[in-house]
Structure formats: structure tokens, C-alpha cells
Design a protein around this motif. Structure first.
Motif, PDB file in Angstrom:
ATOM      1  N   LEU A  80       0.847  -1.188   0.000  1.00  0.00           N
ATOM      2  CA  LEU A  80       0.000   0.000   0.000  1.00  0.00           C
ATOM      3  C   LEU A  80       0.884   1.240   0.000  1.00  0.00           C
ATOM      4  O   LEU A  80       2.003   1.214   0.540  1.00  0.00           O
ATOM      5  N   PRO A  81       0.422   2.339  -0.596  1.00  0.00           N
ATOM      6  CA  PRO A  81       1.245   3.556  -0.712  1.00  0.00           C
ATOM      7  C   PRO A  81       1.395   4.270   0.628  1.00  0.00           C
ATOM      8  O   PRO A  81       0.492   4.977   1.074  1.00  0.00           O
ATOM      9  N   GLY A  82       2.538   4.070   1.269  1.00  0.00           N
ATOM     10  CA  GLY A  82       2.745   4.613   2.605  1.00  0.00           C
ATOM     11  C   GLY A  82       2.509   6.096   2.723  1.00  0.00           C
ATOM     12  O   GLY A  82       1.967   6.581   3.722  1.00  0.00           O
ATOM     13  N   GLU A  83       2.864   6.830   1.680  1.00  0.00           N
ATOM     14  CA  GLU A  83       2.717   8.285   1.730  1.00  0.00           C
ATOM     15  C   GLU A  83       1.258   8.720   1.730  1.00  0.00           C
ATOM     16  O   GLU A  83       0.927   9.842   2.148  1.00  0.00           O
ATOM     17  N   ALA A  84       0.359   7.837   1.281  1.00  0.00           N
ATOM     18  CA  ALA A  84      -1.061   8.185   1.217  1.00  0.00           C
ATOM     19  C   ALA A  84      -1.826   7.766   2.472  1.00  0.00           C
ATOM     20  O   ALA A  84      -2.975   8.165   2.662  1.00  0.00           O
ATOM     21  N   LEU A  85      -1.195   6.952   3.319  1.00  0.00           N
ATOM     22  CA  LEU A  85      -1.889   6.401   4.474  1.00  0.00           C
ATOM     23  C   LEU A  85      -1.802   7.338   5.672  1.00  0.00           C
ATOM     24  O   LEU A  85      -0.732   7.853   6.001  1.00  0.00           O
ATOM     25  N   GLY A  86      -2.923   7.506   6.345  1.00  0.00           N
ATOM     26  CA  GLY A  86      -2.950   8.298   7.560  1.00  0.00           C
ATOM     27  C   GLY A  86      -2.430   7.522   8.748  1.00  0.00           C
ATOM     28  O   GLY A  86      -2.273   6.297   8.691  1.00  0.00           O
ATOM     29  N   PRO A  87      -2.173   8.188   9.877  1.00  0.00           N
ATOM     30  CA  PRO A  87      -1.601   7.516  11.050  1.00  0.00           C
ATOM     31  C   PRO A  87      -2.496   6.433  11.636  1.00  0.00           C
ATOM     32  O   PRO A  87      -2.005   5.407  12.102  1.00  0.00           O
ATOM     33  N   VAL A  88      -3.808   6.644  11.623  1.00  0.00           N
ATOM     34  CA  VAL A  88      -4.710   5.629  12.156  1.00  0.00           C
ATOM     35  C   VAL A  88      -4.684   4.386  11.271  1.00  0.00           C
ATOM     36  O   VAL A  88      -4.632   3.247  11.761  1.00  0.00           O
ATOM     37  N   PHE A 121      -9.464   7.453  -1.752  1.00  0.00           N
ATOM     38  CA  PHE A 121      -9.766   6.262  -0.968  1.00  0.00           C
ATOM     39  C   PHE A 121      -9.104   6.259   0.407  1.00  0.00           C
ATOM     40  O   PHE A 121      -9.764   5.992   1.423  1.00  0.00           O
ATOM     41  N   TYR A 122      -7.818   6.518   0.462  1.00  0.00           N
ATOM     42  CA  TYR A 122      -7.124   6.387   1.741  1.00  0.00           C
ATOM     43  C   TYR A 122      -7.501   7.493   2.720  1.00  0.00           C
ATOM     44  O   TYR A 122      -7.411   7.288   3.941  1.00  0.00           O
ATOM     45  N   ALA A 123      -7.951   8.624   2.213  1.00  0.00           N
ATOM     46  CA  ALA A 123      -8.452   9.674   3.101  1.00  0.00           C
ATOM     47  C   ALA A 123      -9.763   9.253   3.751  1.00  0.00           C
ATOM     48  O   ALA A 123      -9.978   9.448   4.954  1.00  0.00           O
ATOM     49  N   VAL A 124     -10.654   8.644   2.957  1.00  0.00           N
ATOM     50  CA  VAL A 124     -11.929   8.172   3.513  1.00  0.00           C
ATOM     51  C   VAL A 124     -11.674   6.999   4.462  1.00  0.00           C
ATOM     52  O   VAL A 124     -12.298   6.885   5.523  1.00  0.00           O
ATOM     53  N   LEU A 125     -10.766   6.114   4.081  1.00  0.00           N
ATOM     54  CA  LEU A 125     -10.439   4.980   4.938  1.00  0.00           C
ATOM     55  C   LEU A 125      -9.925   5.451   6.288  1.00  0.00           C
ATOM     56  O   LEU A 125     -10.316   4.910   7.339  1.00  0.00           O
ATOM     57  N   LEU A 147      -9.291  -3.143  -0.082  1.00  0.00           N
ATOM     58  CA  LEU A 147      -7.839  -3.096   0.102  1.00  0.00           C
ATOM     59  C   LEU A 147      -7.138  -4.172  -0.721  1.00  0.00           C
ATOM     60  O   LEU A 147      -6.092  -3.921  -1.333  1.00  0.00           O
ATOM     61  N   LEU A 148      -7.704  -5.364  -0.779  1.00  0.00           N
ATOM     62  CA  LEU A 148      -7.084  -6.436  -1.561  1.00  0.00           C
ATOM     63  C   LEU A 148      -7.075  -6.109  -3.049  1.00  0.00           C
ATOM     64  O   LEU A 148      -6.140  -6.474  -3.765  1.00  0.00           O
TER      65      LEU A 148
END
Length: 349
Positions: A80-88, A121-125, A147-148
Motif C-alpha cells: 500500500l502507498p505509505g505516503e497516502a496512508l494516515g496515522p490511524v 480512498f485512503y483519506a476516507v479509509l 484493500l485487496l
């Protein structure tokens, strides 16, 4: 085999209002044994497969595993794109493997209407995970397969539509299956609008202005709101359409294969789930999967029997309550096992 009992079960449940139409195809590992329709359908009618799409995504992931592109033990965060993922999101996915996503033991909430937010997507997630507790044990979740789907694309460089063309149509030679939208004339209608998801959003205090009109027949575009409104018809959790013939070929592949990753997917049993597959008592002596729209697949390698049952149970203009489909699925599956001589199988209506 005498299929009069299957005829009776399917027709009686249709007469009881479980579904307006159905196609049922029964098979062993080599050939079709039974293929009949009830209601307004033909043997080649395509249905909105809903969450049976998860087995399509599973199959593509397993091909990628066979090619060495990823493994079930790999951590999801590696793909998964680490830079797009939030801390939670990073915290919640810490230690979560691809296998845990496939067995729905990741702790992720079952459902969230991404379309009502509309952001990336990753912001909503991140928002959805921050607002929800960790699910204990097995919690069946569409988000796992969203996610898959993303993990498949990262590992292979292919979108889901491209993956279906390469692996399902190309590698496996299965036609009559595709991500939507598809030609409406091929398809059984699935519903009238999205009344159920409208209620689900209202219960959560979530507003969305883009609903399809309640009274308009949906045919050739998917019922699922996230797949239709947010993912434009192709997601890891929903979006595929297909015929019983296509799904029969898919099941027969699993019944015949000796490829290690495919065998592992069927043999895994974690909280009643295989890798992608449902191993509950609805799918006795084997495994399968169901879809919200009233679709299902099941096969037993040990007893060399399987069934595809496609219905459009939400195609009812009045939008009234719909009975749980597992009752008639069990009736069909256990009747077939009893006919195959499986000990301890009984049939109850």
C-alpha cells in the motif's frame, strides 16, 4: 442423480417469494449435471454477482501468488502507498497480513459508504477507521476486499479489469464474466434503486445526494453502492457480472487444480473462512461464497459436486423485506450431498 428434489426446492422457494428468477447449474469436476431456470431467465442470463466478486478477486490474487508477486503471509502495508496512508490506518494495519484480509480477521469495520464522502480512498479509509473500533474475531468486511483490490494492482501493475482479462478470461479461458457496466440485454435486473443502502446511510446520519431513483430498474450496472458510485463498477469486493456457465468453470478449476496457493485457499479454516472462501455450514464439505443480490457458488472436492445458484432477490418494486437466502442454499447443497451419499446429511424445508 435424480434432480426432482432440486426442482421442487427451487420452485417452492420461488413461489414463496424468495426470488423472482433463478438459474441453477449443478456439476462435478468434469461436466454439468443439471442446468435449469425458474422465472424470467435463460441458462445464459448474466446476473449481478455482488460479493461473489470477492472470489474473482481472490482468484486473481492467487494467480499473482503463484507467480511469486506476493504471499499470503506478507504484510498488507508492504503493498500500500505509505505516503497516502494516515496515522490511524498505519496503526490499524500494523501486523495485518494479506491472509488476514482474505479471512476477514483484520479487525476492519464491515462497511462504510465511501461514495458519500467522495475523497480519495485512503483519506476516507482513515476517517472510517478513526471513527470505528477494532472488530474482534471474524468480521466480514467489504473494506478488506477493497484493500485487496488495491494490493492486487500494486503487486501486478494491473487494474482489476485488466486482471480479469489476463487471469480469468486469458489464463483460465472463462468467458461470460466481466466487471460492469455490461450490456443490459444480457442481464437479469437486480433491483430498483438503492433503498437498503439509503436506509443504512440514514441510520448512520450520513447524507448522499447522488442516489439512483428508487423506481428505476437497475440492469447491467451493479447494485452495490460503493462499487457503482465510488469505484466506477470495478472493486475487489463487488462489481462483476456473469453467467452460471462462467461460475461453473471457475468452480471446476478449483475442483481440479493442484496448484499450492489455490489448494491452501480452500483448505484454510480460520473462524470459518478460507482465503477468500466461506467455509460455514452453508457450504458443507467444501467452500463457497454468496452475494448480496442473491447469488452463490459452492463446491465439494471430496464429494465431487457443486452448485451455482443465481437469483435476483431484490428485484421487487415494492422494496419490501427480503428473506435470508441461506435457507434455500442449504436445502439445495444438503440435498446434493445426500444424493452423493454423504453421511449425516438431512434436508429440511
Amino acid at each position: 442423480m435424480d434432480f426432482d428434489r432440486i426442482d421442487s426446492i427451487l420452485e417452492e422457494y420461488r413461489q414463496s417469494g424468495y426470488y423472482p428468477s433463478t438459474v441453477c447449474q449443478i456439476f462435478d469436476r468434469k461436466k454439468t449435471l443439471y442446468h435449469k431456470t425458474f422465472g424470467d431467465a435463460s441458462p445464459g442470463t448474466w446476473y449481478d454477482l455482488a460479493s461473489v466478486s470477492k472470489i474473482v478477486c481472490t482468484t486473481m490474487l492467487l494467480w499473482a501468488m503463484e507467480e511469486g508477486r506476493l504471499a499470503a503471509e506478507d504484510l498488507a502495508l508492504e503493498y500500500l502507498p505509505g505516503e497516502a496512508l494516515g496515522p490511524v490506518t498505519k496503526k490499524r494495519l500494523e501486523g495485518v497480513t494479506i491472509a488476514r484480509l482474505m479471512t476477514h480477521t483484520s479487525g476492519i469495520l464491515p462497511w462504510y459508504p465511501f461514495y458519500a464522502d467522495g475523497r480519495e480512498f485512503y483519506a476516507v479509509l482513515e476517517h472510517a477507521l478513526a471513527a470505528s473500533a477494532v472488530e474482534e474475531g471474524m468480521a466480514y468486511s467489504d473494506l478488506n476486499f477493497m484493500l485487496l483490490g488495491q494490493i492486487f494492482t500494486y503487486a501486478t501493475g494491473l487494474g482489476l479489469r485488466e486482471g480479469l482479462e489476463k487471469y480469468i478470461r486469458g489464463e483460465m479461458g472463462i468467458g461470460e464474466i466481466a466487471y460492469g457496466p455490461v450490456e443490459p440485454s444480457l442481464c437479469a435486473p437486480s433491483c430498483f434503486g438503492n433503498q437498503i443502502e439509503k436506509r443504512m446511510c440514514a441510520e448512520r446520519g450520513i447524507e448522499f445526494a447522488g442516489w439512483r431513483p428508487d423506481g428505476v430498474e437497475v440492469r447491467g450496472t451493479c447494485n452495490d453502492g460503493n462499487a457503482y458510485y465510488y469505484w466506477k463498477g470495478a472493486s475487489g469486493h463487488a462489481g462483476t457480472f456473469g453467467s452460471s456457465r462462467a461460475l461453473t468453470k471457475l468452480c471446476q478449476f478449483y475442483m481440479n487444480t493442484d496448484r499450492p496457493n489455490f489448494l491452501r485457499a480452500m483448505e484454510t479454516d480460520i473462524c470459518g473462512r478460507g482465503l477468500g472462501f466461506d467455509r460455514s455450514d452453508v457450504y458443507p464439505e467444501g467452500c463457497g461464497h454468496s452475494g448480496f443480490t442473491g447469488t452463490s457458488i459452492w463446491f465439494s472436492r471430496g464429494f465431487d459436486i457443486g452448485a451455482v445458484i443465481l437469483t435476483n432477490k431484490y428485484y421487487r418494486p415494492e422494496g419490501g423485506p427480503v428473506a435470508n437466502s441461506n435457507e434455500f442454499r442449504r436445502a439445495v447443497h444438503y440435498a446434493l450431498l445426500a444424493a452423493r451419499g454423504c453421511p449425516g446429511t438431512t434436508i429440511e424445508m
